[in-house]
Design a protein around this motif. Structure first.
Motif, short mmCIF file in Angstrom:
data_model
loop_
_atom_site.label_atom_id
_atom_site.label_comp_id
_atom_site.label_asym_id
_atom_site.label_seq_id
_atom_site.Cartn_x
_atom_site.Cartn_y
_atom_site.Cartn_z
N GLY A 266 29.83 71.75 90.85
CA GLY A 266 28.84 70.72 90.46
C GLY A 266 27.64 71.34 89.79
O GLY A 266 27.70 72.45 89.27
N PRO A 267 26.51 70.65 89.85
CA PRO A 267 25.30 71.20 89.24
C PRO A 267 24.97 72.54 89.89
O PRO A 267 25.06 72.67 91.10
CB PRO A 267 24.22 70.16 89.55
N PRO A 268 24.57 73.53 89.08
CA PRO A 268 24.35 74.85 89.65
C PRO A 268 23.14 74.96 90.57
O PRO A 268 23.14 75.78 91.47
CB PRO A 268 24.20 75.74 88.44
N LEU A 269 22.10 74.15 90.37
CA LEU A 269 20.88 74.30 91.17
C LEU A 269 20.40 72.96 91.73
O LEU A 269 20.41 71.95 91.04
CB LEU A 269 19.74 74.84 90.31
N PHE A 270 19.97 73.01 92.99
CA PHE A 270 19.28 71.88 93.61
C PHE A 270 17.99 72.40 94.22
O PHE A 270 18.01 73.44 94.89
CB PHE A 270 20.10 71.27 94.75
N LEU A 271 16.90 71.69 94.03
CA LEU A 271 15.67 72.03 94.73
C LEU A 271 15.87 71.71 96.21
O LEU A 271 16.33 70.62 96.56
CB LEU A 271 14.49 71.21 94.19
N VAL A 272 15.54 72.65 97.06
CA VAL A 272 15.58 72.42 98.51
C VAL A 272 14.18 72.13 98.99
O VAL A 272 13.91 71.08 99.55
CB VAL A 272 16.20 73.63 99.26
N ASN A 273 13.28 73.08 98.79
CA ASN A 273 11.89 72.93 99.22
C ASN A 273 10.97 73.66 98.26
O ASN A 273 11.40 74.55 97.53
CB ASN A 273 11.68 73.48 100.63
N SER B 180 8.71 75.73 99.07
CA SER B 180 8.42 77.09 99.54
C SER B 180 9.30 77.44 100.74
O SER B 180 9.83 76.54 101.40
CB SER B 180 6.95 77.19 99.96
N PRO B 181 9.45 78.73 101.03
CA PRO B 181 10.19 79.12 102.23
C PRO B 181 9.55 78.59 103.52
O PRO B 181 10.26 78.23 104.45
CB PRO B 181 10.15 80.65 102.18
N ARG B 182 8.23 78.52 103.56
CA ARG B 182 7.57 77.98 104.75
C ARG B 182 7.99 76.52 104.97
O ARG B 182 8.31 76.12 106.10
CB ARG B 182 6.04 78.06 104.61
N ASN B 183 8.02 75.73 103.91
CA ASN B 183 8.45 74.34 104.04
C ASN B 183 9.93 74.24 104.41
O ASN B 183 10.32 73.36 105.17
CB ASN B 183 8.16 73.56 102.76
N LEU B 184 10.75 75.16 103.87
CA LEU B 184 12.16 75.19 104.27
C LEU B 184 12.27 75.40 105.77
O LEU B 184 13.00 74.68 106.46
CB LEU B 184 12.91 76.30 103.52
N SER B 185 11.55 76.37 106.28
CA SER B 185 11.60 76.68 107.71
C SER B 185 11.17 75.47 108.56
O SER B 185 11.83 75.13 109.54
CB SER B 185 10.72 77.88 108.03
N GLU B 186 10.09 74.81 108.15
CA GLU B 186 9.62 73.64 108.89
C GLU B 186 10.64 72.50 108.82
O GLU B 186 10.89 71.82 109.82
CB GLU B 186 8.27 73.18 108.34
N CYS B 187 11.25 72.29 107.66
CA CYS B 187 12.27 71.24 107.53
C CYS B 187 13.50 71.55 108.38
O CYS B 187 14.07 70.66 109.01
CB CYS B 187 12.66 71.04 106.06
N LEU B 188 13.91 72.82 108.41
CA LEU B 188 15.04 73.21 109.24
C LEU B 188 14.74 72.97 110.72
O LEU B 188 15.60 72.50 111.47
CB LEU B 188 15.42 74.67 109.00
N ASN B 189 13.51 73.27 111.13
CA ASN B 189 13.11 73.04 112.53
C ASN B 189 13.17 71.55 112.89
O ASN B 189 13.68 71.18 113.94
CB ASN B 189 11.71 73.59 112.80
N VAL B 190 12.62 70.71 112.02
CA VAL B 190 12.64 69.27 112.26
C VAL B 190 14.07 68.75 112.29
O VAL B 190 14.43 67.95 113.15
CB VAL B 190 11.79 68.52 111.20
N PHE B 191 14.89 69.22 111.36
CA PHE B 191 16.29 68.80 111.32
C PHE B 191 16.98 69.14 112.64
O PHE B 191 17.63 68.29 113.25
CB PHE B 191 17.01 69.48 110.15
N GLU B 192 16.82 70.37 113.09
CA GLU B 192 17.47 70.80 114.34
C GLU B 192 16.97 69.99 115.53
O GLU B 192 17.77 69.56 116.37
CB GLU B 192 17.24 72.29 114.57
N LEU B 193 15.68 69.76 115.61
CA LEU B 193 15.11 68.99 116.70
C LEU B 193 15.67 67.58 116.75
O LEU B 193 16.12 67.10 117.80
CB LEU B 193 13.58 68.95 116.57
N GLU B 194 15.69 66.91 115.62
CA GLU B 194 16.17 65.52 115.57
C GLU B 194 17.68 65.42 115.81
O GLU B 194 18.14 64.51 116.49
CB GLU B 194 15.81 64.86 114.24
N ILE B 195 18.44 66.34 115.27
CA ILE B 195 19.89 66.31 115.45
C ILE B 195 20.23 66.60 116.92
O ILE B 195 21.11 65.97 117.50
CB ILE B 195 20.59 67.31 114.49
#
Length: 162
Positions: free
Chosen positions: A82-89, A91-106
């Protein structure tokens, strides 16, 4: 959650000082359902769509890569199809915070099978991700929007807990 701190030599190519320091002093999760931090063997930057990208880790089956744009500090997902690139976040700090929230909610909703509750969980998670990093939900389809769809259809439900 244990973080992998990237070596200073590995992240030296990242021009944004705050991003470079975050990666070397705080780092990103070693293991997460969506992400596994690692340094590419031999280091080095790859060029994708004219952007200099440094691999931060992988997800899923490992054929994909999470990379930091050495110029902007954005975290991008490089898929194998598919498309070669997708924006995730943004910054890495925001990635880390989003991963934490995802894990907590799941984790909090483990075993949930009611479709209405899964939709509500995806909506709640989307609002939380948007508060952390509004750009994370800019692309549709996009990385986090795809994850939210997977949450809504029950892909992250622990079948053994039901």
């Amino acid at each position: 959650m244990i973080n992998h701190r990237y070596s200073i030599e590995y992240v030296a190519c990242v021009r944004n000082l705050a991003v470079r320091e975050y990666l070397s002093s705080v780092g990103l999760p070693v293991e997460h359902v969506l992400f596994s931090a690692s340094e590419a063997a031999g280091g080095g930057v790859s060029k994708v769509e004219g952007r200099d990208l440094l691999k931060l880790g992988s997800g899923g089956d490992g054929d994909d890569a999470y990379c930091v744009d050495c110029g902007t500090g954005q975290v991008l997902y490089v898929g194998d199809g598919g498309p070669p690139l997708f924006l995730v976040n943004s910054s890495p700090r925001n990635l880390s915070e989003c991963l934490n929230v995802f894990e907590l909610e799941i984790t909090r909703s483990a075993g949930e099978a009611d479709p209405a509750m899964l939709e509500e969980l995806a909506d709640l998670l989307g609002r939380s991700l948007g508060e952390i990093d509004p750009s994370a939900l800019d692309d549709d389809p996009g990385f986090w929007r795809s994850i939210l769809f997977d949450v809504a259809i029950g892909d992250y439900v622990d079948d053994e807990a039901i």
